[in-house]
Design an enzyme around this catalytic site. Structure first.
Site, short mmCIF file in Angstrom:
data_model
loop_
_atom_site.label_atom_id
_atom_site.label_comp_id
_atom_site.label_asym_id
_atom_site.label_seq_id
_atom_site.Cartn_x
_atom_site.Cartn_y
_atom_site.Cartn_z
N ASP B 95 0.86 -1.19 0.00
CA ASP B 95 0.00 0.00 0.00
C ASP B 95 0.89 1.24 0.00
O ASP B 95 2.13 1.12 -0.01
CB ASP B 95 -0.96 -0.04 1.19
CG ASP B 95 -0.25 0.12 2.52
OD1 ASP B 95 0.98 0.32 2.54
OD2 ASP B 95 -0.92 0.04 3.56
N ASP B 274 -8.32 -7.06 0.32
CA ASP B 274 -7.43 -7.29 1.45
C ASP B 274 -8.15 -6.79 2.68
O ASP B 274 -9.03 -5.92 2.60
CB ASP B 274 -6.12 -6.50 1.32
CG ASP B 274 -6.30 -5.05 1.72
OD1 ASP B 274 -6.87 -4.27 0.93
OD2 ASP B 274 -5.91 -4.68 2.85
#
Lengths: 379, 379
Positions: B95, B274
């Site tokens: 991320d 996720d």
């Protein structure tokens, strides 16, 4: 379904080290062996699958005191014993709870009848008698169960140790009677090992070895060592006990110790070991390796991307790097505790396996003397 | 060594659900897919071996904010990237750190240039700019890296969200430029995914989807959902975004969610998910199973010796019993955290695999509608 057998295989020509095979109803154990400690039915931070595939454990321990308090006897009995409860298919040894009662529990009182103590979890009061400890271990269902003994604190004087040893012997008689008048619960054979006490006093140790040997048990244990006495004294007493215990039965040295302790005691004729050191020290960043001792917390490992230990072949310890394990422990990641525990246990199992191999090939003592120095090295 | 490819395979006739295969230089990913979160380079309490053999993960996440602080860029670069550092051989997505900077870090300040923040570990001050976040993710070495965005808090008003979205778009341009003017570091291709923002406002979401789509990136992400809005709103916005993002590129819904959230969003055309829920909730005794939700702390499981979940075939979750797992968590044994985490993750991977199978066999919607009710059941 048969009583435990011990096949003595090879005795070293230069020392009292020997190899053997213990056969239980849950399979064979190649000696000398190290037994990981599975306190409450779990070797801390390590799964049963990892114990088989990565650690290569052949037998694990369960602690009677802990299992009695949690999950408790009702759960263990309903499950059909500890093997079924935790899914471990190989042999299990349970201790008698004596050591934990004396070291962990709150206010405790030793009487002829047994020991009253307080749970370290909720302060509840309990009474362990030799008979009850046999019943508890019947319910837990270990393949090898231990007699209830008093383990006197390190440094106790002669009078205390003698009185305590005599109590342990009377308790052994009561354990023996109860064990022999009760039956295996789960369709496989349980085996009772008595425990030698006597502190650091050779005459007491000799008397205790003789008393214990008179039971002609399937195996015999040496207790009350590694409780604070100097290392040379521990070695001297262990050696002395081995000389006064039957050759044709496995000898189990309880709660010992460092990798070098294990090699030295193998050379005296000890066959079985257990210790929390590999797991407990692992969780505190101390790694035992084929090259020596590592404090993985140390900054020197920050950029060391070499495997944790390449000396044990292409297994678990060659997968993760020192730098990665250090990072995980620094970051308080649970995987760090797991990797350190698995590595240290795998190392202990590798070490006793190597000892076995060197006894077989006839160069045990020279290998052992070299290894002891290497293993103690601080890296 | 090639840019990520997405092969769309099957689109459901009754919904917008689809199957596909993402190809990266670290291997293929079958979609729809769930990606376990490996915060600081470790999926909490689960080993890389267990991720492969028990969880059957195909790709894992790394958090840029956490990895930047620990082990830090020097270690990651010297190791040769995160794959080499942690031994995970399959694809990794990182991320952008944006979400953690806004939710975890101490005093932070958002400016046009970027965000200044304080480390939650030692209070040290740092500046993340879009350019620097690209450089950091280059060094970490994920196969998929994310644009630096601002994720506005749930419930933000229209003006705030619009201003924030416009900033995110300007930051995306800067990310895009930096990414395209820098090179892969470790011999495999990295791919930048932009992120759609716009809160719960459809016109903003549409504008953001169009802006993001104009980049013609290898894949696109939907951010800023599951931040406190009601579930129906989350579904409505997710559906809306899917309709305004390219069909021929994978769609990644960030940080969502429960098993039923995942099934519903698959039906809208999401390909990648996720969430920390399976691991975090697992560590807190909440299990997701094929029969519904279990609070394993509950006394009703004390003597339930049936497997944790028999509905997923003969794997990890059929090995340990509910009673054993309950005992481990009650006793605060580390193995309990590991078993609960592995089970929940394996369940999430099983669930997306089943979704894929039902899309392929043409009965996805009826299966999904039934499963959503089952999965929500409190056992």
């Amino acid at each position: 379904m048969a009583v435990l057998e011990f096949q003595l295989e090879r005795t070293d020509k230069d020392s009292k080290a020997r190899t053997g095979t213990i056969t239980t109803d849950h399979g064979e154990i190649q000696t000398p062996i190290f037994m990981p400690v599975g306190t409450v039915g779990s070797v801390k931070a390590v799964s049963q699958q990892q114990l088989v595939s990565d650690v290569k454990a052949q037998i694990i321990l369960g602690n009677t005191y802990h299992l009695y308090l949690r999950p408790g006897l009702e759960a263990l009995e309903k499950a059909g014993g500890l093997h079924r409860f935790n899914g471990w298919q190989k042999p299990i040894l349970t201790d008698s709870g004596g050591y934990q009662v004396f070291s962990l529990a709150g206010t405790r009182k030793i009487k002829e009848e047994g020991v009253t103590f307080q749970s370290h979890i909720d302060g509840s009061r309990h009474l362990f008698t030799p008979e009850y400890v046999m019943d508890i271990q019947r319910i837990i269902g270990g393949d090898i169960i231990m007699a209830f003994d008093e383990c006197p604190p390190g440094g106790s004087d002669y009078t205390y140790v003698k009185t305590s040893m005599e109590l342990t012997h009377r308790w052994l008689d009561r354990c023996w009677d109860r064990f022999n008048s009760t039956e295996d619960k789960y369709g496989y054979t349980q085996n009772l090992f008595p425990i030698v006490q006597g502190g650091t006093f050779k005459d007491l140790r000799k008397a205790s070895c003789e008393y214990v040997s008179s039971k002609n048990a399937a195996g015999n244990a040496i207790g009350g060592l590694s409780v604070g006495e100097p290392e040379p004294v521990m070695y001297e007493i262990c050696d002395w006990c081995c000389d006064h215990l039957p050759k044709d039965k496995p000898r189990y040295l309880m709660g010992v110790g460092t990798p070098w302790n294990i090699l030295e005691c193998i050379s005296m004729g000890v066959d079985m070991f257990d210790c929390v050191m590999p797991t407990r020290n692992g969780r505190n960043a101390m790694l035992f390796t084929t090259k020596g001792v590592i404090n993985i917390d140390n900054k020197k490992w920050e950029f060391d991307f070499s495997p944790i230990d390449e000396g044990m072949g292409n297994g678990f310890s060659s997968f993760y790097s020192k730098a990665y394990l250090r990072h995980l422990l620094k970051s308080k990641e649970l995987l760090g505790l797991t990797i350190a525990s698995i590595h240290n246990l795998a190392f202990y199992l590798w070490l006793v396996g190597e000892a076995r191999r060197h006894i077989e090939q006839g160069d045990f003592v020279s290998w052992k003397n070299e290894m002891v120095e290497v293993l103690k090295t601080k890296l």
